[in-house]
Design an enzyme around this catalytic site. Structure first.
Site, mmCIF file in Angstrom:
data_model
loop_
_atom_site.group_PDB
_atom_site.id
_atom_site.type_symbol
_atom_site.label_atom_id
_atom_site.label_comp_id
_atom_site.label_asym_id
_atom_site.label_seq_id
_atom_site.Cartn_x
_atom_site.Cartn_y
_atom_site.Cartn_z
ATOM 1 N N HIS A 145 48.311 39.941 36.507
ATOM 2 C CA HIS A 145 48.318 41.441 36.668
ATOM 3 C C HIS A 145 47.365 42.048 35.328
ATOM 4 O O HIS A 145 46.725 43.110 35.757
ATOM 5 C CB HIS A 145 49.770 41.866 36.313
ATOM 6 N N HIS A 190 51.173 34.196 36.265
ATOM 7 C CA HIS A 190 51.477 35.117 37.135
ATOM 8 C C HIS A 190 51.275 36.543 36.543
ATOM 9 O O HIS A 190 50.394 37.285 36.837
ATOM 10 C CB HIS A 190 53.012 35.326 37.356
ATOM 11 N N GLU A 191 51.502 36.554 35.250
ATOM 12 C CA GLU A 191 51.214 37.960 34.381
ATOM 13 C C GLU A 191 50.054 38.096 33.960
ATOM 14 O O GLU A 191 49.443 39.240 34.005
ATOM 15 C CB GLU A 191 52.204 37.941 33.057
#
Length: 453
Positions: A26, A22-23
């Site tokens: 980003h 997920h990170e």
């Protein structure tokens, strides 16, 4: 203790994988949009390990493994040198900010597809979708022991797990659903399962049982595991006896013993019970005795308990080749996403209890440990579902979540200017309150579902 350690291990591993992807979503998009990333952290709190990369980004693993974050250069969070203003997140066009924020949930969705692909290629072993017994609504619809469930509604059911997942939404919505089956004689027929007749409130965790269905692999064989002292069976039956008939009536499994024992007790006198013992067939005389249950109910008993057998072997497999698994993985992701949105809708409308909808870390830990214990494909399947849930829940328009930030940027697109700092601050408080409430509910559900029960 072994289950506890295993559950904690798989929880940490699972969250580590999901949060990292997920990170990284980003991080990857931010770098390509020209934003300077100050820190990439897996976990919150004090860093346990940290390294500064050649790109100037601090890479860290922190003490609390329940999330992570990507800290970007931003004038709203501190002074930014004039030479680096063009690398600040808040200075980027709104479309780039939308892309950076949306990249985390999108990464989880792509991970879900990849995990389902891996599950299909490896092959997930399961049980065949064969009915072991049908009662109540299932029996009224015409389902019989030995039927193989081929489809529920429009969804094919190659395994028993698929049968359960297909029936649950219809049961929660109290909707009648067509079921296509193949009988043990090879004949095909389509039945209408009247789930609209289900009680308004029922145990959602045992929907299949409430419907009256039991799978073939869950049928308990009529094998004696223990004979209680000073009972009708004491000195007559022995551990390991397989009961084949009572008073001339065949016994297929353990469920067939109780009704026949009650009939024997009502008629009185001795009866013949036929068993297989050490390869021999024996006919033994027995007379049930009357007993009183804890609730005061009178019933006839023999004084025997079923054998606690080992878990039956899987007898079905859901597997595709590497190329076939690609569309199958996308289709499965789309299907599970629709079901997740539907479940969220049911929770808001009261059709399903939030106690069974919002899971906390204890429930997730126990589930991941149980799935991992069944093999790699099963673990990939639950990891895929967790990744999908993380991606979709992060898109909800709740401030402090990615969806909340996306909402602000959509408003900015409409009004032509950023949302005011005052509105954003108020939103942060609202978001924190909502998240705290959800976390409290999740922990409460953990206590009720795992510790109380």
């Amino acid at each position: 203790m072994g289950e506890l350690i295993g559950s904690l291990w798989w929880l940490v591993v699972s969250l580590g994988v999901l949060v990292s992807i997920h990170e990284y979503g980003h991080f990857w998009v931010a770098r390509r949009c020209g934003v300077r990333v100050l820190r990439f952290s897996i976990g919150f709190g004090k860093p346990l390990w940290m390294k500064r990369g050649a790109d100037g980004t601090e890479y860290a693993v922190a003490a609390i493994p329940l999330g992570g974050y990507v800290k970007m250069l931003d004038e709203r969070e501190g002074d930014v040198p004039d030479a680096q203003l063009d690398q600040a997140f808040n200075r980027k066009p709104v479309w780039r900010r939308i892309a950076i924020v949306a990249a985390g949930p999108v990464a989880n969705l792509l991970l879900c597809v990849a995990l389902f692909w891996g599950m299909f290629v490896i092959g997930r072993p399961d049980y065949a979708p064969v009915v072991g017994g049908a009662e109540r609504i299932a029996a009224e619809a015409g389902l019989r022991a030995g039927d193989t469930v081929r489809a529920v509604g429009t969804r094919a059911t190659p395994t028993w797990s698929e049968v359960q997942m297909a029936l649950l939404p219809a049961a929660l919505d109290h909707e009648d659903v067509p079921v296509r089956v193949t009988g043990d004689d090879g004949s095909e027929r389509t039945l209408q399962l009247p789930l609209s007749q289900l009680p308004e409130h029922f145990d959602e965790r045992n929907a299949i049982g409430v419907i009256g269905l039991s799978p073939r692999h869950a049928v308990v064989p009529a094998v004696v595991g223990r004979v209680s002292p000073d009972t009708a069976a004491w000195g007559v039956l022995a551990e390991g006896d397989r009961i084949t008939a009572i008073d001339g009536n065949p016994v297929a499994d353990w469920r067939g013993i109780g009704p026949q024992v009650q009939a024997l007790g009502a008629q009185g006198g001795l009866a013949m019970i036929e068993v297989e013992r050490d390869g021999e067939r024996l006919a033994l005389e027995i007379q049930p005795r009357e007993a009183t249950d804890e609730d005061g109910t009178q019933r006839w008993v023999l004084g025997i308990e079923p054998a606690r057998g080992v878990r039956p072997e899987f007898d079905a497999m859901r597997r595709y080749g590497p190329l076939q698994a690609i569309p199958a993985a996308f289709a499965e992701t789309a299907h599970q996403a629709r079901e997740l949105f539907a479940m969220i809708g049911r929770a808001f409308t009261g059709k399903v209890s939030v106690q069974n909808t919002v899971a906390g870390p204890v429930t997730i830990a126990r589930a991941t440990n149980a799935f991992a214990g069944q093999g790699a494909a099963w673990y990939l399947s639950i990891l895929a579902l967790l990744s999908l849930s993380l991606g979709i829940l992060n898109l909800l328009p709740i401030p402090i979540l990615d969806g909340g930030h996306l909402l602000y940027y959509l408003i900015e697109l409409v009004k032509g200017s950023p949302v005011s700092e005052r509105v954003m601050a108020a939103g942060q408080y609202v978001g924190l309150a909502l998240i705290a409430g959800l976390m409290g509910l999740a922990f409460y559900n953990d206590i009720v579902n795992n510790l109380v029960h």
